[in-house]
Design an enzyme around this catalytic site. Structure first.
Site, PDB file in Angstrom:
ATOM      1  N   ARG A  64      32.630  30.470 -58.076  1.00  0.00           N
ATOM      2  CA  ARG A  64      33.807  30.200 -57.244  1.00  0.00           C
ATOM      3  C   ARG A  64      33.477  30.472 -55.769  1.00  0.00           C
ATOM      4  NH1 ARG A  64      39.083  32.031 -56.695  1.00  0.00           N
ATOM      5  NH2 ARG A  64      38.475  34.172 -57.039  1.00  0.00           N
ATOM      6  N   ARG A  96      44.255  25.706 -56.963  1.00  0.00           N
ATOM      7  CA  ARG A  96      43.092  26.537 -57.254  1.00  0.00           C
ATOM      8  C   ARG A  96      43.137  27.748 -56.323  1.00  0.00           C
ATOM      9  NH1 ARG A  96      38.945  24.896 -60.436  1.00  0.00           N
ATOM     10  NH2 ARG A  96      39.826  22.806 -60.452  1.00  0.00           N
ATOM     11  N   THR A 113      52.095  26.441 -49.314  1.00  0.00           N
ATOM     12  CA  THR A 113      53.483  26.226 -49.710  1.00  0.00           C
ATOM     13  C   THR A 113      53.594  26.442 -51.212  1.00  0.00           C
ATOM     14  OG1 THR A 113      55.307  24.678 -49.745  1.00  0.00           O
ATOM     15  CG2 THR A 113      53.130  23.703 -49.729  1.00  0.00           C
ATOM     16  N   HIS A 114      54.658  27.165 -51.601  1.00  0.00           N
ATOM     17  CA  HIS A 114      54.781  27.599 -53.000  1.00  0.00           C
ATOM     18  C   HIS A 114      56.196  27.313 -53.496  1.00  0.00           C
ATOM     19  CE1 HIS A 114      53.917  30.005 -56.540  1.00  0.00           C
ATOM     20  NE2 HIS A 114      55.126  30.515 -56.414  1.00  0.00           N
ATOM     21  N   ASP A 146      46.680  35.343 -48.096  1.00  0.00           N
ATOM     22  CA  ASP A 146      45.832  36.536 -47.979  1.00  0.00           C
ATOM     23  C   ASP A 146      44.971  36.619 -49.233  1.00  0.00           C
ATOM     24  OD1 ASP A 146      47.439  37.536 -49.965  1.00  0.00           O
ATOM     25  OD2 ASP A 146      48.277  39.185 -48.786  1.00  0.00           O
TER      26      ASP A 146
HETATM   27  C1  GRF Z   1      54.245  21.571 -54.462  1.00  0.00           C
HETATM   28  O1  GRF Z   1      55.503  21.869 -55.023  1.00  0.00           O
HETATM   29  C2  GRF Z   1      53.468  22.815 -54.143  1.00  0.00           C
HETATM   30  O2  GRF Z   1      54.271  23.862 -53.712  1.00  0.00           O
HETATM   31  C3  GRF Z   1      52.878  23.142 -55.486  1.00  0.00           C
HETATM   32  O3  GRF Z   1      52.459  21.886 -55.974  1.00  0.00           O
HETATM   33  C4  GRF Z   1      53.338  20.885 -55.473  1.00  0.00           C
HETATM   34  C5  GRF Z   1      52.506  19.827 -54.847  1.00  0.00           C
HETATM   35  O4  GRF Z   1      53.259  18.668 -54.649  1.00  0.00           O
HETATM   36  N1  GRF Z   1      51.833  24.110 -55.398  1.00  0.00           N
HETATM   37  P1  GRF Z   1      52.662  17.420 -53.857  1.00  0.00           P
HETATM   38  O5  GRF Z   1      51.267  17.165 -54.413  1.00  0.00           O
HETATM   39  O6  GRF Z   1      52.647  17.751 -52.405  1.00  0.00           O
HETATM   40  O7  GRF Z   1      53.587  16.296 -54.176  1.00  0.00           O
END
Ligand code: GRF
Length: 220
Positions: A64, A96, A113-114, A146
């Protein structure tokens, strides 16, 4: 102009939102390259916009860390993470975990983004986990990456109400409708210096998280 490298694994709808935003000449960022760990369908958004793309497959590397080193190299080739203007890496659906050495190379100029209201539901199945937990509210978080998994300082969040009997795909789609503008706005705020990623207070109580409110003021 803030230079971005966007990393994806999937359909790339967040990437597309950033590409569209960057096409507006008043938007203070531009995407210099898009990287992926697989032959992600979302890469087509970049190629059709004339943005260079690269894929670094983990299976081509012994570990990795090796994968992370190679990925870092490909990003640095685009001038990101080096010199006095480090730019920004945006992980927008990269499925990943990035190695710690990679994160250290770019920290704190790397965001993710989560699809949940962190610290709730970290990890790869955030939407499923919220449903399994019978949560009534969830949302989206944009945060600094982080060394942990979805543990970095939170920059922005937006929430929504989960409908009774809603399935994972429908809920995730509704989350993504919030996610795309939130990501675009957060990158704008970083580019304009309204968010200072080098501020050591980021994510502390001295920095209250801005919760986006839907236009009608309700939770949905
Ligand atoms: C998003 O909801 C992101 O937060 C998550 O996977 C999704 C990706 O969506 N980790 P996209 O590929 O941008 O449509």
């Amino acid at each position: 102009m803030l230079k971005l490298v966007v990393l994806i694994s999937g359909t790339g709808s967040n990437l597309k939102a950033l590409i569209d935003a960057c096409q507006d000449e008043t938007y203070p960022a531009s995407i210099v390259a898009v990287g992926a760990d697989v032959d992600a369908p979302g890469l087509r958004h970049a190629t059709s916009a004339g943005i260079p793309v690269f894929i670094v497959h983990p299976q081509d590397h012994e570990s990795r860390d090796e994968w992370g080193r190679h990925l870092a190299q490909r990003i640095q080739e685009h001038g990101i993470g080096i010199g006095t203007t480090p730019g920004l890496i945006v992980s927008a659906g990269l499925m990943r975990i990035l190695p710690e050495s990679f994160v250290q190379t770019f920290s704190p100029h790397i965001i993710n983004t989560h699809p949940a209201l962190l610290p709730k539901y970290p990890g790869a199945h955030a939407v499923r986990d919220a449903l399994a937990d019978s949560a009534t509210t969830t949302g989206v978080t944009v945060h600094v990456i982080d060394a942990g998994v979805d543990t970095g300082p939170v920059l922005r969040q937006a929430s929504l109400t989960i409908y009774a009997h809603e399935n994972e795909a429908d809920l995730h789609n509704r989350i993504k409708e919030l996610e795309r503008p939130l990501l675009v706005d957060t990158v704008r705020d970083i580019a304009l210096g309204r968010i200072d990623l080098t501020d050591p207070q980021l994510g502390s109580p001295a920095h209250p998280i801005r919760q986006e409110q839907p236009a009608n003021g309700s939770a949905e």
